[in-house]
Scaffold this motif. Structure first.
Motif, PDB file in Angstrom:
ATOM      1  N   SER A  38       0.491  14.171  -0.956  1.00 14.21           N
ATOM      2  CA  SER A  38      -0.250  13.173  -1.727  1.00 14.21           C
ATOM      3  C   SER A  38       0.595  12.770  -2.925  1.00 14.21           C
ATOM      4  O   SER A  38       1.788  13.078  -2.985  1.00 14.21           O
ATOM      5  N   ASP A  39      -0.006  12.091  -3.895  1.00 13.46           N
ATOM      6  CA  ASP A  39       0.762  11.640  -5.055  1.00 13.46           C
ATOM      7  C   ASP A  39       0.066  12.051  -6.345  1.00 13.46           C
ATOM      8  O   ASP A  39      -1.134  12.365  -6.351  1.00 13.46           O
ATOM      9  N   PRO A  40       0.798  12.052  -7.457  1.00 12.33           N
ATOM     10  CA  PRO A  40       0.230  12.522  -8.733  1.00 12.33           C
ATOM     11  C   PRO A  40      -1.000  11.742  -9.180  1.00 12.33           C
ATOM     12  O   PRO A  40      -1.893  12.295  -9.814  1.00 12.33           O
ATOM     13  N   GLY A  41      -1.060  10.452  -8.838  1.00 10.99           N
ATOM     14  CA  GLY A  41      -2.213   9.648  -9.242  1.00 10.99           C
ATOM     15  C   GLY A  41      -3.513  10.148  -8.656  1.00 10.99           C
ATOM     16  O   GLY A  41      -4.551  10.153  -9.331  1.00 10.99           O
ATOM     17  N   LEU A  42      -3.478  10.604  -7.404  1.00 12.21           N
ATOM     18  CA  LEU A  42      -4.704  11.097  -6.769  1.00 12.21           C
ATOM     19  C   LEU A  42      -5.087  12.473  -7.291  1.00 12.21           C
ATOM     20  O   LEU A  42      -6.256  12.846  -7.257  1.00 12.21           O
ATOM     21  N   VAL A  43      -4.104  13.218  -7.776  1.00 12.24           N
ATOM     22  CA  VAL A  43      -4.425  14.486  -8.432  1.00 12.24           C
ATOM     23  C   VAL A  43      -5.250  14.210  -9.687  1.00 12.24           C
ATOM     24  O   VAL A  43      -6.258  14.867  -9.961  1.00 12.24           O
ATOM     25  N   TYR A  62      -3.761  26.167   2.718  1.00 10.98           N
ATOM     26  CA  TYR A  62      -3.038  24.914   2.474  1.00 10.98           C
ATOM     27  C   TYR A  62      -1.994  25.110   1.376  1.00 10.98           C
ATOM     28  O   TYR A  62      -2.065  26.036   0.569  1.00 10.98           O
ATOM     29  N   VAL A  63      -1.024  24.236   1.366  1.00 11.15           N
ATOM     30  CA  VAL A  63      -0.088  24.062   0.250  1.00 11.15           C
ATOM     31  C   VAL A  63      -0.066  22.573  -0.043  1.00 11.15           C
ATOM     32  O   VAL A  63      -0.031  21.752   0.881  1.00 11.15           O
ATOM     33  N   THR A  64      -0.118  22.206  -1.317  1.00 12.41           N
ATOM     34  CA  THR A  64      -0.163  20.794  -1.701  1.00 12.41           C
ATOM     35  C   THR A  64       1.189  20.347  -2.251  1.00 12.41           C
ATOM     36  O   THR A  64       1.741  20.982  -3.149  1.00 12.41           O
ATOM     37  N   PHE A  65       1.703  19.256  -1.716  1.00  8.13           N
ATOM     38  CA  PHE A  65       2.979  18.680  -2.139  1.00  8.13           C
ATOM     39  C   PHE A  65       2.716  17.274  -2.670  1.00  8.13           C
ATOM     40  O   PHE A  65       2.334  16.376  -1.919  1.00  8.13           O
ATOM     41  N   THR A  66       2.883  17.079  -3.979  1.00 16.76           N
ATOM     42  CA  THR A  66       2.552  15.787  -4.586  1.00 16.76           C
ATOM     43  C   THR A  66       3.735  15.142  -5.298  1.00 16.76           C
ATOM     44  O   THR A  66       3.570  14.192  -6.054  1.00 16.76           O
ATOM     45  N   ASP A  67       4.933  15.622  -5.044  1.00 12.85           N
ATOM     46  CA  ASP A  67       6.118  15.071  -5.686  1.00 12.85           C
ATOM     47  C   ASP A  67       6.609  13.855  -4.905  1.00 12.85           C
ATOM     48  O   ASP A  67       7.709  13.841  -4.338  1.00 12.85           O
ATOM     49  N   ILE A  68       5.772  12.817  -4.869  1.00 12.05           N
ATOM     50  CA  ILE A  68       6.030  11.656  -4.018  1.00 12.05           C
ATOM     51  C   ILE A  68       6.052  10.385  -4.857  1.00 12.05           C
ATOM     52  O   ILE A  68       5.120  10.114  -5.609  1.00 12.05           O
ATOM     53  N   GLU A  69       7.117   9.584  -4.699  1.00 11.14           N
ATOM     54  CA  GLU A  69       7.245   8.323  -5.427  1.00 11.14           C
ATOM     55  C   GLU A  69       6.449   7.220  -4.721  1.00 11.14           C
ATOM     56  O   GLU A  69       6.019   7.385  -3.584  1.00 11.14           O
ATOM     57  N   ALA A 181     -12.732   3.214  -4.208  1.00 10.60           N
ATOM     58  CA  ALA A 181     -13.467   2.765  -5.397  1.00 10.60           C
ATOM     59  C   ALA A 181     -12.659   2.855  -6.685  1.00 10.60           C
ATOM     60  O   ALA A 181     -12.864   2.069  -7.610  1.00 10.60           O
ATOM     61  N   THR A 182     -11.737   3.812  -6.783  1.00  8.92           N
ATOM     62  CA  THR A 182     -10.997   4.016  -8.032  1.00  8.92           C
ATOM     63  C   THR A 182      -9.633   3.324  -8.043  1.00  8.92           C
ATOM     64  O   THR A 182      -8.860   3.496  -8.979  1.00  8.92           O
ATOM     65  N   LEU A 183      -9.341   2.533  -7.026  1.00  5.81           N
ATOM     66  CA  LEU A 183      -8.060   1.817  -6.983  1.00  5.81           C
ATOM     67  C   LEU A 183      -7.938   0.850  -8.156  1.00  5.81           C
ATOM     68  O   LEU A 183      -8.881   0.105  -8.448  1.00  5.81           O
ATOM     69  N   PRO A 184      -6.802   0.795  -8.824  1.00  8.14           N
ATOM     70  CA  PRO A 184      -6.576  -0.284  -9.789  1.00  8.14           C
ATOM     71  C   PRO A 184      -6.580  -1.635  -9.074  1.00  8.14           C
ATOM     72  O   PRO A 184      -6.167  -1.730  -7.909  1.00  8.14           O
ATOM     73  N   ALA A 185      -7.026  -2.668  -9.765  1.00  7.68           N
ATOM     74  CA  ALA A 185      -7.109  -3.993  -9.144  1.00  7.68           C
ATOM     75  C   ALA A 185      -5.751  -4.466  -8.646  1.00  7.68           C
ATOM     76  O   ALA A 185      -5.648  -5.090  -7.581  1.00  7.68           O
ATOM     77  N   SER A 186      -4.689  -4.160  -9.399  1.00  9.26           N
ATOM     78  CA  SER A 186      -3.349  -4.613  -9.004  1.00  9.26           C
ATOM     79  C   SER A 186      -2.910  -3.979  -7.687  1.00  9.26           C
ATOM     80  O   SER A 186      -2.277  -4.634  -6.845  1.00  9.26           O
ATOM     81  N   VAL A 187      -3.252  -2.711  -7.494  1.00 13.01           N
ATOM     82  CA  VAL A 187      -2.902  -2.020  -6.246  1.00 13.01           C
ATOM     83  C   VAL A 187      -3.736  -2.568  -5.092  1.00 13.01           C
ATOM     84  O   VAL A 187      -3.237  -2.786  -3.988  1.00 13.01           O
ATOM     85  N   ALA A 188      -5.027  -2.802  -5.359  1.00 16.82           N
ATOM     86  CA  ALA A 188      -5.901  -3.361  -4.328  1.00 16.82           C
ATOM     87  C   ALA A 188      -5.388  -4.723  -3.868  1.00 16.82           C
ATOM     88  O   ALA A 188      -5.411  -5.039  -2.669  1.00 16.82           O
ATOM     89  N   ALA A 189      -4.904  -5.531  -4.821  1.00 20.34           N
ATOM     90  CA  ALA A 189      -4.397  -6.864  -4.487  1.00 20.34           C
ATOM     91  C   ALA A 189      -3.127  -6.784  -3.641  1.00 20.34           C
ATOM     92  O   ALA A 189      -3.025  -7.430  -2.586  1.00 20.34           O
ATOM     93  N   ALA A 190      -2.162  -5.985  -4.089  1.00 20.82           N
ATOM     94  CA  ALA A 190      -0.891  -5.885  -3.375  1.00 20.82           C
ATOM     95  C   ALA A 190      -1.076  -5.275  -1.989  1.00 20.82           C
ATOM     96  O   ALA A 190      -0.530  -5.768  -0.991  1.00 20.82           O
ATOM     97  N   ALA A 191      -1.846  -4.192  -1.915  1.00 21.93           N
ATOM     98  CA  ALA A 191      -2.061  -3.529  -0.632  1.00 21.93           C
ATOM     99  C   ALA A 191      -2.874  -4.411   0.312  1.00 21.93           C
ATOM    100  O   ALA A 191      -2.587  -4.488   1.513  1.00 21.93           O
ATOM    101  N   GLY A 192      -3.885  -5.070  -0.233  1.00 20.71           N
ATOM    102  CA  GLY A 192      -4.720  -5.932   0.599  1.00 20.71           C
ATOM    103  C   GLY A 192      -3.951  -7.106   1.175  1.00 20.71           C
ATOM    104  O   GLY A 192      -4.104  -7.458   2.349  1.00 20.71           O
TER     105      GLY A 192
END
Length: 383
Positions: A38-43, A62-69, A181-192
């Motif tokens: 996963s990524d640090p933002g979701l943490v 489990y082991v969690t790996f979040t060192d992802i760009e 629900a918690t996505l920033p609007a800018s991410v929602a726009a680019a991903a969408g």
């Protein structure tokens, strides 16, 4: 026409709250210990803690790996591979956007083979070692990585390597619109917009089939009328449901066909300038549509009718109307019009052009595209 061959694999569960099914999906596949990518933002949002608690309650290690760009590099994947090699994992759970899921796929395809991620860059290269199953949980409506055979990893030269292989198609995907629900609007726009482009380019690709075109049409029908509402309010459950399902359909279409020039040209932009993939695609897309219009045989009108249902001007449609609709959509959801707004200059074109020509995508685009055409498209998009 020649033969058409396609395959559909993997399990998809869709619905509000279906994240709760994750432990059952893991246990039913005989996984006792999983690597979570996963990524640090979701943490920070608390989602990863929620997942960890869920797995603990069900006795799953489990082991969690979040060192992802935002755009995973080969170094990130190699770190994840080392974690995987040093422990007894049964599978991998990718939670997040395309970066987290592509990292999971990259780790999986290398596994304990002793090889490097670069050894698998390309189209359907042979894999002669066990590949652990991947469960994908998207938290954006965009990449469609949860249902694709694709992974994109940036190498040390900032080239975005494409891995296309059945072995990395996730065994299971959980599409829970509540997670958006918690996505920033800018991410929602680019991903969408990225998801919409997946659908449109797959629909236009000459590598498509009857099935991929059907998936693309349904994706456009779901994404086009809902993208603005979703960017305005990511907690709008109806809009989020349509977006996450539409993104998955677009991903299936992309996996069975190939994208067109927007993707080929956007990868170097992302690699060299760290501009998000969806933003890079969005800037290029109107120019690519305008370029391909010369080869249109009626699909542009169908695309227009799907993303703008009940349009009063459909009877007088011409391809330029689709181009303008996409430009307006970009503007409405806050995406830039030109790369010059993001610091890209005309003198960068030779560098971008070199990498853009390294893909097979150009074999299947609607309009034959020469290096000079690519150069012109870059120039227009930079402004």
């Amino acid at each position: 026409m020649g033969y058409q061959t396609f395959s559909v694999k993997g399990e998809v569960t869709f619905g509000s709250g279906c994240l709760e099914e994750l432990p059952e999906k893991i246990i039913s596949r005989n996984m006792k210990k999983v690597l979570i990518t996963s990524d640090p933002g979701l943490v920070k949002t608390g989602l990863i803690n929620r997942v960890e608690d869920m797995l603990t309650r069900h006795g799953i290690e489990y082991v969690t790996f979040t060192d992802i760009e935002p755009d995973p590099s080969y170094k990130t994947v190699e770190k994840g591979i080392q974690i995987f090699v040093n422990d007894n994992f049964d599978g991998i759970v990718g939670i997040g956007g395309g970066s987290a899921m592509d990292t999971a796929k990259g780790i999986a395809i290398v596994g304990k083979s002793g090889k490097k991620i670069k050894d698998f860059a390309g189209y359907y290269l042979p894999v002669d070692h066990p590949v652990p199953p991947v469960i994908a949980v998207p938290t954006t409506a965009g990449t469609g990585s949860e249902v694709t055979r694709n992974a994109v990893i940036t190498d040390e030269e900032k080239y975005k390597m494409v891995i296309l292989n059945d072995k990395i198609l996730p065994a299971c995907a959980l599409l829970d619109p509540q997670l958006l629900a918690t996505l920033p609007a800018s991410v929602a726009a680019a991903a969408g917009m990225d998801a919409l482009i997946h659908a449109v380019e797959s629909y236009l690709s000459l590598a498509g089939s009857v099935f991929s075109y059907c998936m693309a049409e349904k994706a456009m029908e779901l994404i086009g009328p809902n993208l603005r509402a979703f960017v305005a309010n990511r907690a709008d459950l109806e809009a989020a449901s349509n977006m996450i399902l539409g993104s998955a359909f677009a991903g299936i279409a992309l996996s069975l066909a190939l994208p067109c020039q927007a993707h080929a040209l956007s990868h170097p932009i992302t690699g060299y300038f760290n501009i998000p993939h969806g933003v890079a695609n969005a800037v290029l897309f109107p120019f690519v549509l305008e370029f391909n219009a010369l080869a249109d045989k009626g699909k542009y009108k169908k695309i227009y009718s799907l993303i703008k249902p009940n349009a009063p001007d459909i009877d007088r449609f011409e391809p330029g109307m689709l181009v303008e609709e996409i430009r307006k959509l970009n503007k409405d959801i806050g995406l830039p019009e030109r790369f010059s707004e993001l610091g890209v200059t005309q003198d960068c074109i030779p560098l971008l052009l070199k990498d853009a020509q390294r893909t097979r995508i150009y074999l299947f685009v609607p309009r034959q595209t020469t290096p000079e055409d690519m150069k012109r498209l870059y120039s227009l998009a930079i402004g």
